[in-house]
Write a protein that holds these residues in place. Structure first.
Motif, PDB file in Angstrom:
ATOM      1  N   LEU A   1      -0.599   9.308 -16.019  1.00  0.00           N
ATOM      2  CA  LEU A   1      -1.933   9.215 -16.607  1.00  0.00           C
ATOM      3  C   LEU A   1      -1.998   9.905 -17.957  1.00  0.00           C
ATOM      4  O   LEU A   1      -2.741   9.480 -18.843  1.00  0.00           O
ATOM      5  N   LEU A   2      -1.246  10.999 -18.137  1.00  0.00           N
ATOM      6  CA  LEU A   2      -1.259  11.701 -19.417  1.00  0.00           C
ATOM      7  C   LEU A   2      -0.704  10.832 -20.540  1.00  0.00           C
ATOM      8  O   LEU A   2      -1.174  10.895 -21.676  1.00  0.00           O
ATOM      9  N   ALA A   3       0.307  10.022 -20.210  1.00  0.00           N
ATOM     10  CA  ALA A   3       0.908   9.161 -21.231  1.00  0.00           C
ATOM     11  C   ALA A   3       0.121   7.876 -21.433  1.00  0.00           C
ATOM     12  O   ALA A   3       0.134   7.299 -22.519  1.00  0.00           O
ATOM     13  N   SER A   4      -0.592   7.424 -20.402  1.00  0.00           N
ATOM     14  CA  SER A   4      -1.292   6.135 -20.494  1.00  0.00           C
ATOM     15  C   SER A   4      -2.484   6.176 -21.432  1.00  0.00           C
ATOM     16  O   SER A   4      -2.972   5.132 -21.863  1.00  0.00           O
TER      17      SER A   4
ATOM     18  N   SER B   1     -19.203  11.596 -23.182  1.00  0.00           N
ATOM     19  CA  SER B   1     -19.955  11.673 -24.434  1.00  0.00           C
ATOM     20  C   SER B   1     -19.075  12.204 -25.561  1.00  0.00           C
ATOM     21  O   SER B   1     -19.132  11.711 -26.689  1.00  0.00           O
ATOM     22  N   ILE B   2     -18.251  13.209 -25.261  1.00  0.00           N
ATOM     23  CA  ILE B   2     -17.322  13.746 -26.263  1.00  0.00           C
ATOM     24  C   ILE B   2     -16.364  12.659 -26.729  1.00  0.00           C
ATOM     25  O   ILE B   2     -16.127  12.474 -27.928  1.00  0.00           O
ATOM     26  N   HIS B   3     -15.819  11.905 -25.782  1.00  0.00           N
ATOM     27  CA  HIS B   3     -14.828  10.879 -26.133  1.00  0.00           C
ATOM     28  C   HIS B   3     -15.459   9.721 -26.901  1.00  0.00           C
ATOM     29  O   HIS B   3     -14.991   9.347 -27.980  1.00  0.00           O
ATOM     30  N   PHE B   4     -16.542   9.156 -26.367  1.00  0.00           N
ATOM     31  CA  PHE B   4     -17.096   7.931 -26.939  1.00  0.00           C
ATOM     32  C   PHE B   4     -17.886   8.166 -28.226  1.00  0.00           C
ATOM     33  O   PHE B   4     -18.258   7.210 -28.899  1.00  0.00           O
ATOM     34  N   ASN B   5     -18.157   9.413 -28.573  1.00  0.00           N
ATOM     35  CA  ASN B   5     -18.789   9.714 -29.851  1.00  0.00           C
ATOM     36  C   ASN B   5     -17.794  10.261 -30.859  1.00  0.00           C
ATOM     37  O   ASN B   5     -18.193  10.653 -31.963  1.00  0.00           O
TER      38      ASN B   5
ATOM     39  N   LYS C   1     -10.007   4.160 -28.048  1.00  0.00           N
ATOM     40  CA  LYS C   1      -8.831   4.435 -27.229  1.00  0.00           C
ATOM     41  C   LYS C   1      -9.251   4.692 -25.774  1.00  0.00           C
ATOM     42  O   LYS C   1     -10.432   4.887 -25.480  1.00  0.00           O
ATOM     43  N   PRO C   2      -8.291   4.714 -24.829  1.00  0.00           N
ATOM     44  CA  PRO C   2      -8.648   4.853 -23.403  1.00  0.00           C
ATOM     45  C   PRO C   2      -9.258   6.218 -23.071  1.00  0.00           C
ATOM     46  O   PRO C   2      -8.922   7.234 -23.680  1.00  0.00           O
ATOM     47  N   PHE C   3     -10.176   6.203 -22.103  1.00  0.00           N
ATOM     48  CA  PHE C   3     -10.691   7.420 -21.479  1.00  0.00           C
ATOM     49  C   PHE C   3     -10.200   7.405 -20.041  1.00  0.00           C
ATOM     50  O   PHE C   3     -10.560   6.517 -19.257  1.00  0.00           O
ATOM     51  N   VAL C   4      -9.339   8.369 -19.686  1.00  0.00           N
ATOM     52  CA  VAL C   4      -8.682   8.367 -18.381  1.00  0.00           C
ATOM     53  C   VAL C   4      -9.162   9.559 -17.552  1.00  0.00           C
ATOM     54  O   VAL C   4      -8.751  10.696 -17.804  1.00  0.00           O
ATOM     55  N   PRO C   5     -10.051   9.341 -16.566  1.00  0.00           N
ATOM     56  CA  PRO C   5     -10.479  10.446 -15.697  1.00  0.00           C
ATOM     57  C   PRO C   5      -9.483  10.666 -14.560  1.00  0.00           C
ATOM     58  O   PRO C   5      -8.963   9.711 -13.984  1.00  0.00           O
ATOM     59  N   VAL C   6      -9.216  11.924 -14.262  1.00  0.00           N
ATOM     60  CA  VAL C   6      -8.291  12.299 -13.179  1.00  0.00           C
ATOM     61  C   VAL C   6      -9.002  13.301 -12.278  1.00  0.00           C
ATOM     62  O   VAL C   6      -9.365  14.392 -12.739  1.00  0.00           O
ATOM     63  N   ASP C   7      -9.228  12.946 -11.027  1.00  0.00           N
ATOM     64  CA  ASP C   7      -9.842  13.860 -10.068  1.00  0.00           C
ATOM     65  C   ASP C   7      -8.743  14.668  -9.393  1.00  0.00           C
ATOM     66  O   ASP C   7      -8.104  14.199  -8.442  1.00  0.00           O
TER      67      ASP C   7
ATOM     68  N   PRO D   1       6.835  11.565 -25.547  1.00  0.00           N
ATOM     69  CA  PRO D   1       5.698  12.242 -26.193  1.00  0.00           C
ATOM     70  C   PRO D   1       4.353  11.741 -25.664  1.00  0.00           C
ATOM     71  O   PRO D   1       4.229  10.597 -25.219  1.00  0.00           O
ATOM     72  N   ILE D   2       3.349  12.613 -25.747  1.00  0.00           N
ATOM     73  CA  ILE D   2       1.986  12.240 -25.387  1.00  0.00           C
ATOM     74  C   ILE D   2       1.074  12.615 -26.553  1.00  0.00           C
ATOM     75  O   ILE D   2       1.343  13.563 -27.295  1.00  0.00           O
ATOM     76  N   SER D   3       0.010  11.862 -26.713  1.00  0.00           N
ATOM     77  CA  SER D   3      -0.896  12.110 -27.841  1.00  0.00           C
ATOM     78  C   SER D   3      -2.346  12.187 -27.401  1.00  0.00           C
ATOM     79  O   SER D   3      -3.243  12.079 -28.229  1.00  0.00           O
ATOM     80  N   ALA D   4      -2.581  12.345 -26.116  1.00  0.00           N
ATOM     81  CA  ALA D   4      -3.953  12.343 -25.609  1.00  0.00           C
ATOM     82  C   ALA D   4      -4.619  13.699 -25.797  1.00  0.00           C
ATOM     83  O   ALA D   4      -3.970  14.745 -25.734  1.00  0.00           O
ATOM     84  N   ARG D   5      -5.926  13.670 -26.019  1.00  0.00           N
ATOM     85  CA  ARG D   5      -6.715  14.884 -25.998  1.00  0.00           C
ATOM     86  C   ARG D   5      -7.063  15.213 -24.554  1.00  0.00           C
ATOM     87  O   ARG D   5      -7.346  14.317 -23.752  1.00  0.00           O
TER      88      ARG D   5
END
Length: 538
Positions: free
Chosen positions: A296-299, A249-253, A259-265, A340-344
């Motif tokens: 995954l952090l860079a993707s 919800s945070i990402h898609f709003n 941009k991509p939403f990448v879940p990591v378990d 570099p990475i730019s993901a939240r």
């Protein structure tokens, strides 16, 4: 007046209005009548032009970014009033001016005003009484007060009443444009926040969040603010409360929804491969690395990385993750250069990280890095008023998949509302799915619920069985009550559950064992104890 303009770096000049906004100036004459004039092609004297003017293209781009907001400029000094109107219109605001508090009140009654630029020394009652009235009747209206050096104390009082910002006369063009743009951006953020909160409340927001309890309203308020920021967010809550739904919800709003939403378990990754999964590796970095892999952090590439179960991350990788977050770069395994990475980064856990920090099982510096904003999702037992809403939501989802319309019996709703749901929302969803699979009719009954809920209902005492339900089984096998209305033992209830499930499945014992959560050997042994050796599909 000309002296004040020169001090501020402005000069009086005729100028043309640029930008998307329009300007109308409302003057109150001596006889109480109002005269309206348009500031346009032939601008009156008194328009302020700075020595370092803001270019027209910049003003237009600001207008497009901020959208159309309605501004009221209230100042008895005609030159200053018209100059402020001219500057605001050039930035893309819809502007109207008034020379007194009385005229301003008339305008506020007739039209919506988003931003009030208010001089505190006014005829007709002064600026502070007008400010108090505006904040009482229109609390969402932003107010910027203008004051001279001699009345700074009144500016402080205005801030206490509710003004958001102030300008001290004489002020430069850059100061005015900066405060107008800053306030305009804040107004739009507030509007977006309210719209997002309403979408979440009415189940229209991305992520599937459902609920209207006070606890969820509080969560929506925080979500509506953090969605538009880039700060890390730590999501805490018991298992099954919906931490990933909150992250989505945070990402898609937010502004980077495309941009991509990448879940990591973090809990399911093999310890030896976690570093490669998160940071990537180059070809030949280790045995089996026959080609390079992006981490995954860079993707995510400007999107969001959701680190689920962050408490399961080993200590050595916690240090590498901390460095990646601080430096905004990662170095793939086997590489000599970083990228570099730019993901939240959003993180979640059902563990008590503060206790883990005290015990040395989680790095304190990483904990503070991730815990910039803290979101705690309430367990389902703390928001019981949402249980029926959630259950109905899941039932509607089942109807879309199966095409069969169903409803809940009163006793089933009552039982679900009283149950503590240790598995939270996930357990409730599974219970509804099971009830739909076992139901033999359009109404879901208590006997369709999992065994633990039926046992819970039995433990409430004989009073809960006053209304006996027809759940599709024979009268003598009604779950939760004997023919005499007395208490039924757990063993007898277990028998009813097993036989009822097999009957509803037309004798399919393997499916019955699966749905009941027991092994097929256990099921056959129970049937033998009941003296049943033939199929029950009749």
């Amino acid at each position: 007046m000309d002296r004040m303009l020169r001090m501020t770096g402005f000069e009086t000049a005729g100028a043309r209005t640029s930008g998307a906004g329009g300007v109308s100036v409302l003057n109150e004459g001596g006889n109480g009548e109002r005269r309206s004039g348009e500031v346009g092609a032939d601008s009156p004297s008194g328009v302020l032009v700075g020595v370092s003017p803001v270019s027209a293209p910049h003003a237009v781009s600001s207008a497009e970014h901020l959208g159309l907001l309605h501004v009221l400029v209230v100042d008895d000094d005609e030159a200053v009033r018209k100059a402020c109107c001219q500057i605001a219109a050039g930035m893309g605001f819809e502007v109207v001016g008034a020379e007194s508090a009385t005229a301003a009140r008339a305008i506020l009654k007739q039209r919506r005003i988003d931003l009030l630029l208010l001089d505190l020394k006014l005829p007709g009652g002064g600026g502070l009484p007008l400010l108090e009235q505006v904040k009482a009747l229109h609390p969402d209206t932003a107010v910027i007060v203008m004051t001279a050096f001699a009345t700074v104390s009144s500016a402080v009082e205005a801030m206490r009443i509710g003004a958001g910002d102030y300008l001290t006369k004489p002020f430069a063009l850059e100061e005015l444009t900066a405060v107008l743009e800053r306030t305009g951006q804040q107004l739009h953020m507030d509007v977006q926040s309210r719209q997002l909160r309403e979408r979440l409340r009415t189940q229209q927001g991305m992520g599937g969040l459902v609920g209207r309890s006070p606890e969820m309203e509080k969560l929506y308020r925080i979500l509506s603010k953090v969605a538009y920021s880039t700060h890390p967010v730590l999501i805490l809550g018991e298992s099954g409360t919906g931490k990933e739904l909150v992250a989505r919800s945070i990402h898609f709003n937010g502004p980077n929804a495309a941009k991509p939403f990448v879940p990591v378990d973090c809990g399911s990754l093999v310890p030896t491969l976690i570093e490669s999964e998160l940071f990537g590796h180059v070809k030949g970095a280790f045995t089996g690395a026959d080609r390079a892999k992006e981490g995954l952090l860079a993707s995510a590439e400007g999107g969001t990385v959701f680190l689920d179960e962050i408490g399961e991350l080993p200590l050595d990788l916690q240090a590498k993750l901390l460095r990646a977050l601080q430096e905004k770069e990662v170095r793939p395994v086997g590489a000599t250069q970083s990228r570099p990475i730019s993901a939240r980064v959003l993180a979640a856990t059902n563990r008590d990280l503060s206790t883990m920090v005290e015990q040395g099982r989680f790095r304190k510096d990483l904990y503070f890095r991730l815990n910039v904003v803290n979101l705690r999702i309430p367990p389902l037992r703390d928001r019981r008023e949402d249980i029926a809403v959630l259950a109905t939501h899941f039932l509607k989802q089942m109807e879309k998949e199966s095409g069969v319309e169903r409803s809940f019996s009163d006793s089933m709703l009552r039982t679900m509302a009283e149950y503590d749901w240790p598995g939270n929302v996930r357990e409730l969803e599974n219970a509804i799915e099971r009830a739909c699979a076992l139901s033999s009719g359009p109404v879901l009954h208590l006997g369709d619920l999992p065994t633990q809920l039926q046992n819970f209902r039995m433990q409430q005492g004989p009073a809960v069985h006053a209304a006996e339900e027809d759940d599709g089984m024979e009268r003598g096998e009604t779950v939760g009550a004997s023919q005499g209305g007395g208490i039924v033992s757990i063993a007898e209830m277990e028998k009813h559950a097993i036989l009822g499930t097999i009957r509803q499945l037309k004798g399919d014992k393997l499916m019955a064992a699966k749905l009941l959560g027991i092994g097929k050997t256990t099921l056959y042994r129970k049937l033998k104890e009941y003296g049943i050796t033939e199929g029950m599909g009749d």
